[in-house]
Design an enzyme around this catalytic site. Structure first.
Site, PDB file in Angstrom:
ATOM      1  N   CYS A  93      42.603  36.814  33.164  1.00  9.33           N
ATOM      2  CA  CYS A  93      42.866  38.193  33.605  1.00  9.33           C
ATOM      3  C   CYS A  93      44.186  38.732  33.079  1.00  9.33           C
ATOM      4  CB  CYS A  93      42.750  38.289  35.117  1.00  9.33           C
ATOM      5  SG  CYS A  93      41.018  38.099  35.630  1.00  9.33           S
ATOM      6  N   ASP A  97      46.165  39.307  40.154  1.00  9.23           N
ATOM      7  CA  ASP A  97      45.328  38.348  40.901  1.00  9.23           C
ATOM      8  C   ASP A  97      46.089  37.168  41.529  1.00  9.23           C
ATOM      9  OD1 ASP A  97      43.425  40.054  39.888  1.00  9.23           O
ATOM     10  OD2 ASP A  97      42.329  38.545  38.744  1.00  9.23           O
ATOM     11  N   LYS A 127      39.001  44.868  41.095  1.00  7.74           N
ATOM     12  CA  LYS A 127      38.107  44.731  39.933  1.00  7.74           C
ATOM     13  C   LYS A 127      37.082  43.647  40.179  1.00  7.74           C
ATOM     14  CE  LYS A 127      41.433  41.738  37.693  1.00  7.74           C
ATOM     15  NZ  LYS A 127      40.579  40.535  37.793  1.00  7.74           N
TER      16      LYS A 127
HETATM   17  C1  VGL Z   1      39.920  35.311  36.873  1.00  6.25           C
HETATM   18  C2  VGL Z   1      38.114  34.038  36.326  1.00  6.25           C
HETATM   19  C3  VGL Z   1      37.318  34.779  37.171  1.00  6.25           C
HETATM   20  C4  VGL Z   1      41.387  35.581  36.696  1.00  6.25           C
HETATM   21  C5  VGL Z   1      39.128  36.079  37.706  1.00  6.25           C
HETATM   22  O1  VGL Z   1      41.998  36.211  37.587  1.00  6.25           O
HETATM   23  O2  VGL Z   1      41.939  35.164  35.655  1.00  6.25           O
HETATM   24  N1  VGL Z   1      39.410  34.316  36.180  1.00  6.25           N
HETATM   25  N2  VGL Z   1      37.836  35.793  37.856  1.00  6.25           N
END
Ligand code: VGL
Ligand code: ZN
Length: 208
Positions: free
Chosen positions: A156, A13, A111
């Site tokens: 994540c 991410d 995701k």
């Molecule tokens: C994430 C919160 C919501 C992350 C993704 O990538 O850690 N955290 N969506």
């Protein structure tokens, strides 16, 4: 430690919304981009994840009347933190950071695309049951060691590393190639959980 056959780098991410100026900015999120670029060069195999929500996703506080971002709610699958709207499919916020040298990646796993379930882990959605397919992919490709880095360390990256371990892979988190959101001590809780389940914490300089 040098990268060997069976190793894969999992870059979690590294998207605009998790970097300063984004909708769910992780402090210093952009600082890890050069570190990760150096790692991408050193690994033969690279997989990326991309948080990829439809508008109105159930993990957004804005989808729950009166709920504040960073508060907690209960979903059918258990507790769920509510986030600011972020990483909406096809938006600039959902794009990878422009400095990330990601073209070498062999796969991008998206995701969080089911409206009713959030997904922190690259392996399972937050119901702990719905698979993303990554386990099968890694097994079929004969990967054994998963080196995780990216954003956020305590969400994540943490869930991905824990699930990698639970699925029978060796799991290592490259700590200086991560940054944490750190809600209510979640960064320290992550380190403790890693110690308990056998996820190793390493540094990018340990990897030759
Ligand atoms: C994430 C919160 C919501 C992350 C993704 O990538 O850690 N955290 N969506
Ligand atoms: Zn998300």
């Amino acid at each position: 430690m040098s990268s060997q056959a069976g190793d894969v780098l999992l870059v979690v991410d590294v998207q605009n919304d998790f970097c300063p100026g984004g909708q769910l900015a992780v402090p210093g999120g952009h600082d890890i981009v050069p570190v990760i670029n150096g790692l991408i060069e050193r690994f033969d195999h690279v997989i990326l994840t991309q948080d990829w929500h439809p508008a109105g996703h159930s993990s957004f506080a804005s989808s729950h009347a009166g709920a504040a971002p960073f508060s907690e709610t209960t979903m059918p699958y258990g507790p769920q933190t509510l986030w600011p709207d972020h990483c909406i499919q096809g938006t600039e916020g959902a794009a990878f950071h422009a400095g990330l040298q990601w073209h070498k990646a062999e796969m991008v796993i998206r995701k969080g695309f089911r409206s009713e379930i959030d997904s922190y882990s690259a392996f399972f959605e937050n119901d702990k049951q719905t698979p993303t397919g990554l386990t099968g992919y890694l097994r079929e490709r004969s990967f054994h060691r998963v080196f995780a880095c990216g954003l956020a360390f305590d969400y994540c990256v943490r869930f991905s590393a824990e699930d990698a371990r639970a699925q029978g892979f060796e799991a290592l988190v490259i700590e200086d190639a991560c940054r944490a959101i750190d809600l209510d001590g979640s960064a320290e809780a992550s380190r403790k959980a890693f110690g308990e389940i056998g996820v190793s914490l390493v540094n990018s300089s340990d990897i030759g």
